[in-house]
Design an enzyme around this catalytic site. Structure first.
Site, PDB file in Angstrom:
ATOM      1  CD  GLU A  68      -2.793   1.308   0.071  1.00  0.00           C
ATOM      2  OE1 GLU A  68      -2.877   2.405  -0.525  1.00  0.00           O
ATOM      3  OE2 GLU A  68      -3.444   0.312  -0.255  1.00  0.00           O
ATOM      4  CD  GLU A  75      -2.925   5.720  -5.699  1.00  0.00           C
ATOM      5  OE1 GLU A  75      -3.084   6.406  -4.663  1.00  0.00           O
ATOM      6  OE2 GLU A  75      -3.676   4.791  -6.025  1.00  0.00           O
ATOM      7  CD  GLU A  84      -2.686  16.870 -19.779  1.00  0.00           C
ATOM      8  OE1 GLU A  84      -2.754  15.872 -20.514  1.00  0.00           O
ATOM      9  OE2 GLU A  84      -2.062  17.891 -20.071  1.00  0.00           O
TER      10      GLU A  84
END
Length: 116
Positions: A68, A75, A84
């Protein structure tokens, strides 16, 4: 690399703690998994099984947290590169989430095999 500091055990430890604090403050999935880990560890302590089985459960539980954290890092890097909606950015995030899902599935499968 220019932004790579010289190796220092204590500074590196501080960076790791800073990363953990950031993850706890900003990543809801990590907070949820960390909360669940409290009950998982209690379950591991009280389940009537061999030490080897308990270690398997503990290791796979910690592995969920590790994956995680790696997913959150991916991320963050993707968000740094682009805001975008890009197919490659989506793929990177989705693949990281898949790694977390597989790790959680592995942990659950270990519990099922050990308990039943």
């Amino acid at each position: 690399m220019q932004n790579k500091p010289k190796y220092n055990l204590f500074k590196n430890w501080k960076y790791a703690i800073d990363g953990l604090i950031t993850a706890v403050k900003t990543e809801s999935s990590f907070r949820l998994e960390l909360f669940c880990a409290i009950f998982i560890i209690a379950g591991i302590i009280f389940v009537d099984t061999s030490l080897t089985n308990k270690l398997i459960l503990l290791i796979t539980g910690i592995l969920v947290l590790i994956v995680e954290l790696i997913n959150s890092a991916i991320e963050n890097v993707v968000d740094l590169c682009t805001k975008e909606i890009h197919p490659l950015a989506k793929n990177a995030k989705d693949i990281g989430s898949t790694a977390v899902m597989f790790t959680i599935s592995l942990h659950v499968i270990c519990w099922v095999f050990i308990l039943f």
